[in-house]
Scaffold this motif. Structure first.
Motif, PDB file in Angstrom:
ATOM      1  N   GLN A 162       9.803 201.664  13.726  1.00 47.54           N
ATOM      2  CA  GLN A 162      11.061 201.201  14.298  1.00 47.54           C
ATOM      3  C   GLN A 162      12.209 202.089  13.863  1.00 47.54           C
ATOM      4  O   GLN A 162      12.125 202.801  12.865  1.00 47.54           O
ATOM      5  CB  GLN A 162      11.331 199.751  13.878  1.00 47.54           C
ATOM      6  CG  GLN A 162      11.446 199.565  12.376  1.00 47.54           C
ATOM      7  CD  GLN A 162      11.515 198.099  11.982  1.00 47.54           C
ATOM      8  OE1 GLN A 162      11.033 197.235  12.698  1.00 47.54           O
ATOM      9  NE2 GLN A 162      12.117 197.831  10.829  1.00 47.54           N
ATOM     10  N   VAL A 163      13.288 202.054  14.648  1.00 51.74           N
ATOM     11  CA  VAL A 163      14.472 202.851  14.354  1.00 51.74           C
ATOM     12  C   VAL A 163      15.132 202.345  13.079  1.00 51.74           C
ATOM     13  O   VAL A 163      15.212 201.132  12.831  1.00 51.74           O
ATOM     14  CB  VAL A 163      15.459 202.796  15.539  1.00 51.74           C
ATOM     15  CG1 VAL A 163      16.762 203.497  15.195  1.00 51.74           C
ATOM     16  CG2 VAL A 163      14.833 203.422  16.778  1.00 51.74           C
ATOM     17  N   SER A 164      15.610 203.277  12.279  1.00 51.52           N
ATOM     18  CA  SER A 164      16.275 202.910  11.021  1.00 51.52           C
ATOM     19  C   SER A 164      17.576 202.166  11.292  1.00 51.52           C
ATOM     20  O   SER A 164      18.307 202.476  12.243  1.00 51.52           O
ATOM     21  CB  SER A 164      16.575 204.167  10.198  1.00 51.52           C
ATOM     22  OG  SER A 164      15.393 204.776   9.744  1.00 51.52           O
ATOM     23  N   SER A 165      17.888 201.220  10.417  1.00 57.35           N
ATOM     24  CA  SER A 165      19.171 200.526  10.503  1.00 57.35           C
ATOM     25  C   SER A 165      20.232 201.233   9.672  1.00 57.35           C
ATOM     26  O   SER A 165      21.425 201.009   9.852  1.00 57.35           O
ATOM     27  CB  SER A 165      19.018 199.071  10.037  1.00 57.35           C
ATOM     28  OG  SER A 165      18.496 199.034   8.718  1.00 57.35           O
ATOM     29  N   ALA A 166      19.780 202.084   8.756  1.00 55.12           N
ATOM     30  CA  ALA A 166      20.700 202.878   7.933  1.00 55.12           C
ATOM     31  C   ALA A 166      20.025 204.201   7.613  1.00 55.12           C
ATOM     32  O   ALA A 166      18.801 204.324   7.655  1.00 55.12           O
ATOM     33  CB  ALA A 166      21.065 202.137   6.650  1.00 55.12           C
ATOM     34  N   ALA A 167      20.836 205.187   7.310  1.00 53.50           N
ATOM     35  CA  ALA A 167      20.278 206.503   6.987  1.00 53.50           C
ATOM     36  C   ALA A 167      19.397 206.413   5.751  1.00 53.50           C
ATOM     37  O   ALA A 167      19.734 205.727   4.771  1.00 53.50           O
ATOM     38  CB  ALA A 167      21.400 207.505   6.764  1.00 53.50           C
ATOM     39  N   ASN A 168      18.251 207.082   5.802  1.00 54.64           N
ATOM     40  CA  ASN A 168      17.328 207.207   4.672  1.00 54.64           C
ATOM     41  C   ASN A 168      16.785 205.866   4.177  1.00 54.64           C
ATOM     42  O   ASN A 168      16.469 205.714   2.987  1.00 54.64           O
ATOM     43  CB  ASN A 168      18.000 207.952   3.508  1.00 54.64           C
ATOM     44  CG  ASN A 168      18.519 209.310   3.925  1.00 54.64           C
ATOM     45  OD1 ASN A 168      17.818 210.059   4.597  1.00 54.64           O
ATOM     46  ND2 ASN A 168      19.761 209.628   3.532  1.00 54.64           N
ATOM     47  N   ASP A 169      16.671 204.883   5.081  1.00 50.22           N
ATOM     48  CA  ASP A 169      16.187 203.572   4.627  1.00 50.22           C
ATOM     49  C   ASP A 169      14.661 203.473   4.614  1.00 50.22           C
ATOM     50  O   ASP A 169      14.092 202.499   4.121  1.00 50.22           O
ATOM     51  CB  ASP A 169      16.784 202.451   5.485  1.00 50.22           C
ATOM     52  CG  ASP A 169      16.351 202.526   6.938  1.00 50.22           C
ATOM     53  OD1 ASP A 169      15.692 203.518   7.320  1.00 50.22           O
ATOM     54  OD2 ASP A 169      16.674 201.593   7.709  1.00 50.22           O
ATOM     55  N   GLY A 170      13.969 204.448   5.144  1.00 47.49           N
ATOM     56  CA  GLY A 170      12.507 204.460   5.058  1.00 47.49           C
ATOM     57  C   GLY A 170      12.058 205.222   3.831  1.00 47.49           C
ATOM     58  O   GLY A 170      12.489 206.362   3.602  1.00 47.49           O
ATOM     59  N   LYS A 171      11.193 204.595   3.022  1.00 46.65           N
ATOM     60  CA  LYS A 171      10.814 205.202   1.744  1.00 46.65           C
ATOM     61  C   LYS A 171       9.291 205.381   1.672  1.00 46.65           C
ATOM     62  O   LYS A 171       8.519 204.508   2.080  1.00 46.65           O
ATOM     63  CB  LYS A 171      11.246 204.322   0.564  1.00 46.65           C
ATOM     64  CG  LYS A 171      12.703 203.874   0.594  1.00 46.65           C
ATOM     65  CD  LYS A 171      13.674 205.010   0.344  1.00 46.65           C
ATOM     66  CE  LYS A 171      15.110 204.474   0.279  1.00 46.65           C
ATOM     67  NZ  LYS A 171      16.098 205.559   0.132  1.00 46.65           N
ATOM     68  N   VAL A 172       8.900 206.518   1.125  1.00 49.17           N
ATOM     69  CA  VAL A 172       7.505 206.777   0.764  1.00 49.17           C
ATOM     70  C   VAL A 172       7.516 207.355  -0.645  1.00 49.17           C
ATOM     71  O   VAL A 172       8.121 208.413  -0.889  1.00 49.17           O
ATOM     72  CB  VAL A 172       6.829 207.773   1.731  1.00 49.17           C
ATOM     73  CG1 VAL A 172       5.387 208.018   1.296  1.00 49.17           C
ATOM     74  CG2 VAL A 172       6.870 207.265   3.155  1.00 49.17           C
ATOM     75  N   LYS A 173       6.869 206.646  -1.583  1.00 51.39           N
ATOM     76  CA  LYS A 173       6.809 207.133  -2.965  1.00 51.39           C
ATOM     77  C   LYS A 173       5.363 207.422  -3.326  1.00 51.39           C
ATOM     78  O   LYS A 173       4.485 206.573  -3.128  1.00 51.39           O
ATOM     79  CB  LYS A 173       7.409 206.113  -3.932  1.00 51.39           C
ATOM     80  CG  LYS A 173       7.441 206.611  -5.376  1.00 51.39           C
ATOM     81  CD  LYS A 173       8.239 205.690  -6.280  1.00 51.39           C
ATOM     82  CE  LYS A 173       7.480 204.378  -6.511  1.00 51.39           C
ATOM     83  NZ  LYS A 173       8.158 203.532  -7.520  1.00 51.39           N
ATOM     84  N   ILE A 174       5.116 208.627  -3.859  1.00 52.65           N
ATOM     85  CA  ILE A 174       3.774 209.037  -4.265  1.00 52.65           C
ATOM     86  C   ILE A 174       3.806 209.215  -5.779  1.00 52.65           C
ATOM     87  O   ILE A 174       4.563 210.035  -6.309  1.00 52.65           O
ATOM     88  CB  ILE A 174       3.361 210.345  -3.573  1.00 52.65           C
ATOM     89  CG1 ILE A 174       3.441 210.179  -2.053  1.00 52.65           C
ATOM     90  CG2 ILE A 174       1.959 210.759  -4.000  1.00 52.65           C
ATOM     91  CD1 ILE A 174       3.398 211.468  -1.299  1.00 52.65           C
ATOM     92  N   THR A 175       2.994 208.428  -6.478  1.00 52.58           N
ATOM     93  CA  THR A 175       2.960 208.435  -7.941  1.00 52.58           C
ATOM     94  C   THR A 175       1.634 209.012  -8.406  1.00 52.58           C
ATOM     95  O   THR A 175       0.565 208.608  -7.912  1.00 52.58           O
ATOM     96  CB  THR A 175       3.138 207.014  -8.502  1.00 52.58           C
ATOM     97  OG1 THR A 175       4.330 206.437  -7.946  1.00 52.58           O
ATOM     98  CG2 THR A 175       3.240 207.034 -10.016  1.00 52.58           C
ATOM     99  N   PHE A 176       1.682 209.958  -9.369  1.00 53.98           N
ATOM    100  CA  PHE A 176       0.487 210.640  -9.859  1.00 53.98           C
ATOM    101  C   PHE A 176       0.085 210.098 -11.234  1.00 53.98           C
ATOM    102  O   PHE A 176       0.940 209.779 -12.082  1.00 53.98           O
ATOM    103  CB  PHE A 176       0.745 212.146  -9.963  1.00 53.98           C
ATOM    104  CG  PHE A 176       0.964 212.798  -8.629  1.00 53.98           C
ATOM    105  CD1 PHE A 176      -0.106 213.143  -7.820  1.00 53.98           C
ATOM    106  CD2 PHE A 176       2.256 213.059  -8.180  1.00 53.98           C
ATOM    107  CE1 PHE A 176       0.096 213.751  -6.592  1.00 53.98           C
ATOM    108  CE2 PHE A 176       2.461 213.668  -6.960  1.00 53.98           C
ATOM    109  CZ  PHE A 176       1.383 214.006  -6.150  1.00 53.98           C
ATOM    110  N   TYR A 177      -1.232 210.050 -11.487  1.00 58.62           N
ATOM    111  CA  TYR A 177      -1.787 209.561 -12.754  1.00 58.62           C
ATOM    112  C   TYR A 177      -2.806 210.557 -13.274  1.00 58.62           C
ATOM    113  O   TYR A 177      -3.516 211.224 -12.506  1.00 58.62           O
ATOM    114  CB  TYR A 177      -2.462 208.208 -12.568  1.00 58.62           C
ATOM    115  CG  TYR A 177      -1.508 207.107 -12.180  1.00 58.62           C
ATOM    116  CD1 TYR A 177      -0.903 206.312 -13.162  1.00 58.62           C
ATOM    117  CD2 TYR A 177      -1.218 206.865 -10.841  1.00 58.62           C
ATOM    118  CE1 TYR A 177      -0.025 205.301 -12.804  1.00 58.62           C
ATOM    119  CE2 TYR A 177      -0.337 205.864 -10.475  1.00 58.62           C
ATOM    120  CZ  TYR A 177       0.264 205.072 -11.465  1.00 58.62           C
ATOM    121  OH  TYR A 177       1.121 204.077 -11.108  1.00 58.62           O
TER     122      TYR A 177
END
Length: 652
Positions: free
Chosen positions: A82-97
């Motif tokens: 879906q279209v964002s409601s605010a700039a940069n509101d979609g997040k993807v976090k990749i955590t390494f172990y």
């Protein structure tokens, strides 16, 4: 352009990108991972989806907070729904172990601003520009086909302008926009957009010569693309937007590969496209109408010496209940050959129909007729130009079209164009200029047939063939001039005791007896050769139009050598060279011998055509046209109703 895009992330950093709905962002997880890492996990904000792929296992749909073993070819595929409601509101976090599964080693973050972008046309051909049709970037023929249509905007909306509407970069009336193909850019985004992104609408260098695009502003319409411009750039604005354009064709294609035009819309950042949408439009072909289509308007010239002809011709047209337009002598400078200067046809799209007259490169006295009398609102003009000096075969009496036919299972529902030329073994013979032939070939829908007409002095196919409607078989008959039928008839009349009956009795030249015609051996030998020429064409037409002998009617005709000796012309008015207005046929009066008070040549034609429900009117065109190497058809022209079949529903 692919809907997939690679984005590189770095550990310890957050990367911000613009995401276009419908695309896929690919992220290499292995290369930026810290040394010693053994696994990773992915978390996303609501609406952001991902999957993990590698060369060994393919794609695996995942869920947030699931830990994965880190292997060499690990690839993260990200989509947003879906279209964002605010700039940069979609997040993807990749955590390494590393070895300690409870202690993160590092992380990298992707922040997404999701937007919607679509370049739209009427791809389903219903007259409405639908949103993001999946088939908008390709063309397919047939009733289940798809692809938008572009008209060459060659009519003239305003009488005050001097040229057709496609000759400049202006739009003078809103009616002119109705001739064009609507195109819409639709965008959606948050109220605050990331900076540095533009929308670029662009076409290829070759396409810019074929099309012009106008942008609709609040109070004006501006040319933004085409002619000399290959690209127009726009800011990617916030919120929900719809930018409206209208596209017009500038010229009819002259080869089959030029019938498509492609528009590309790119989202650009730092001069590089991150997304491209595409639409394809097909030029509407120019379509000729055969004699089996109902007549709408008839055209003829008035001139000193054809007053008697015009009286008869007007009565005939009135009987057929057609509108008649007469070009006065002040406008044709003695060029009375209306058929040779112009050919009527039309172009059609779901949003618009337009009559189009093709103007021959012969450019004699009638050269301005189409421009002065026909060009106007919804009535366009094709002006065929050539560097070659036009000869007789460039006149459009040498351009005909058959009714619809089926040949060996292949349908030609709009008929097939017929052109006269030289024999293939005589390449130096006369023929139509290349520009006319290339244009006709490029229209695709009426696949042209080339016949041999160079044996005639004028060299036009209408001197030895025409089509008339019929209620049975294929819906028409092909009429062919036939010296063989002429000699067969006259020999029968001689045998029946009518050898002293006169041709041209009460006509405009010295009468001649049937006996004298039959004993002219040189004339007979020349017509034997003519019959071979016609039979050569007969065989071609039977094959190319799928005809049987029962579909062909031979019309008695006699030819004589002209002054050049190498060519022939009609000995008496050529009855095949007729005008067809529905069931009404305007036939050149042949002045044949009177047998029991009736012209024997007229009687043969009546007996062949009247059983088909056709009404034969014989018109005296001896002094007005015949002595100038033409007949009724050469001196007149007919605009006809279009086909009900839409050309884009054909199977090509």
């Amino acid at each position: 352009m692919s809907n997939q895009r690679i984005v590189h992330l770095e550990c310890g950093k957050s990367t911000q990108v613009l995401y276009v709905l419908g695309t896929v962002i690919n992220i290499d997880i292995y290369k930026p991972s810290p040394p010693g890492c053994r696994s990773f996990e992915v978390t996303t904000s609501p609406g952001v989806n991902y999957s993990i792929s590698d060369k060994q296992n393919g794609s695996v749909v995942t869920h947030p907070a699931i830990r994965w073993a880190l292997i060499k070819d690990s690839l993260l595929r990200v989509t947003v729904g879906q279209v964002s409601s605010a700039a940069n509101d979609g997040k993807v976090k990749i955590t390494f172990y590393g070895d300690d599964l409870d202690k993160p080693v590092d992380k990298m973050t992707l922040e997404l601003t999701a937007v919607y972008v679509s370049l739209d046309v009427d791809a389903d051909r219903d007259g409405i520009v639908e949103e993001n049709n999946p088939n908008k970037s390709s063309w397919m023929w047939g009733p289940e086909g798809h692809g938008a249509i572009l008209l060459v905007n060659c009519d003239k909306e305003l009488l005050t302008t001097s040229e057709p509407d496609n000759m400049d970069d202006k739009v003078y009336t809103f009616e002119d926009l109705a001739d064009m193909s609507r195109m819409i850019i639709r965008t959606e985004g948050p109220k605050l957009m990331p900076a540095g992104y533009t929308l670029n609408l662009h076409i290829s260098p070759s396409d810019k010569k074929k099309v012009q695009l106008f942008r609709h502003e609040i109070s004006s319409v501006t040319s933004v693309l085409g002619r000399t411009k290959e690209l127009t750039a726009m800011d990617f604005t916030k919120g929900h937007n719809k930018i409206i354009f209208s596209a017009e064709g500038l010229a009819f294609p002259d080869n089959k590969t030029a019938t498509l035009v492609t528009f590309n819309l790119s989202v650009v950042n730092q001069q590089l496209p991150i997304f491209t949408d595409q639409v394809v439009l097909h030029f509407a072909p120019w379509i000729m109408t055969p004699n089996t289509q109902a007549p709408e308007e008839v055209y003829v010239c008035s001139s000193p010496g054809n007053e008697k002809f015009l009286i008869e011709f007007k009565k005939f047209v009135q009987k057929a209940q057609c509108k008649l337009t007469i070009c006065p002598v002040t406008e044709h400078a003695g060029d009375i050959w209306m058929q040779d200067e112009i050919e009527f046809g039309y172009i059609d799209a779901p949003h618009k129909f337009m009559n189009i007259v093709m103007d021959s490169p012969r450019n004699r006295g009638l050269k301005n007729f189409a421009y002065k009398f026909l060009l106007g609102r919804d009535f366009g003009r094709i002006d065929v130009k050539s560097d070659k000096i036009a000869d007789s075969l460039d006149g459009f009496g040498n351009l005909e079209v058959s009714p619809p036919v089926t040949v060996n299972g292949k349908e030609y529902p709009l008929g097939r164009i017929v052109i006269g030329s030289h024999l293939p073994i005589h390449p130096d013979g006369r023929k139509m200029v290349k520009e006319t032939q290339d244009l006709l070939m490029a229209q695709s829908v009426q696949s042209p047939i080339i016949l041999y007409s160079d044996w005639l002095h004028v060299g036009h196919v209408d001197e030895f063939m025409t089509f008339v409607p019929a209620p049975d078989r294929k819906g028409f008959r092909l009429l062919l001039a036939s010296p063989l039928s002429f000699y067969s008839l006259f020999k029968r009349l001689q045998k029946e005791g009518h050898g002293e009956a006169m041709m041209f009795d009460n006509a405009y030249r010295d009468p001649i007896k049937i006996n004298d015609i039959l004993k002219n051996q040189a004339l007979h030998e020349r017509n034997t050769h003519v019959q071979h020429c016609i039979d050569w064409n007969r065989d071609i037409l039977k094959v190319e139009l799928g005809l049987d002998e029962a579909d062909i009617i031979d019309i008695p005709t006699l030819f004589k050598p002209t002054k050049a000796k190498t060519h022939v012309g009609a000995y008496f008015p050529d009855m095949v060279n007729m005008i067809v207005l529905g069931k009404y046929l305007g036939i050149p009066k042949p002045f044949g011998p009177l047998i029991n008070g009736e012209c024997a040549l007229e009687a043969v034609v009546r007996s062949a055509l009247e059983p088909l429900g056709l009404d034969c009117t014989f018109i005296d065109n001896f002094t007005s046209y015949h002595i100038g190497q033409g007949e009724v058809h050469c001196g007149s022209n007919v605009r006809r109703k279009p086909f009900t079949l839409k050309w884009w529903n054909m199977e090509i």
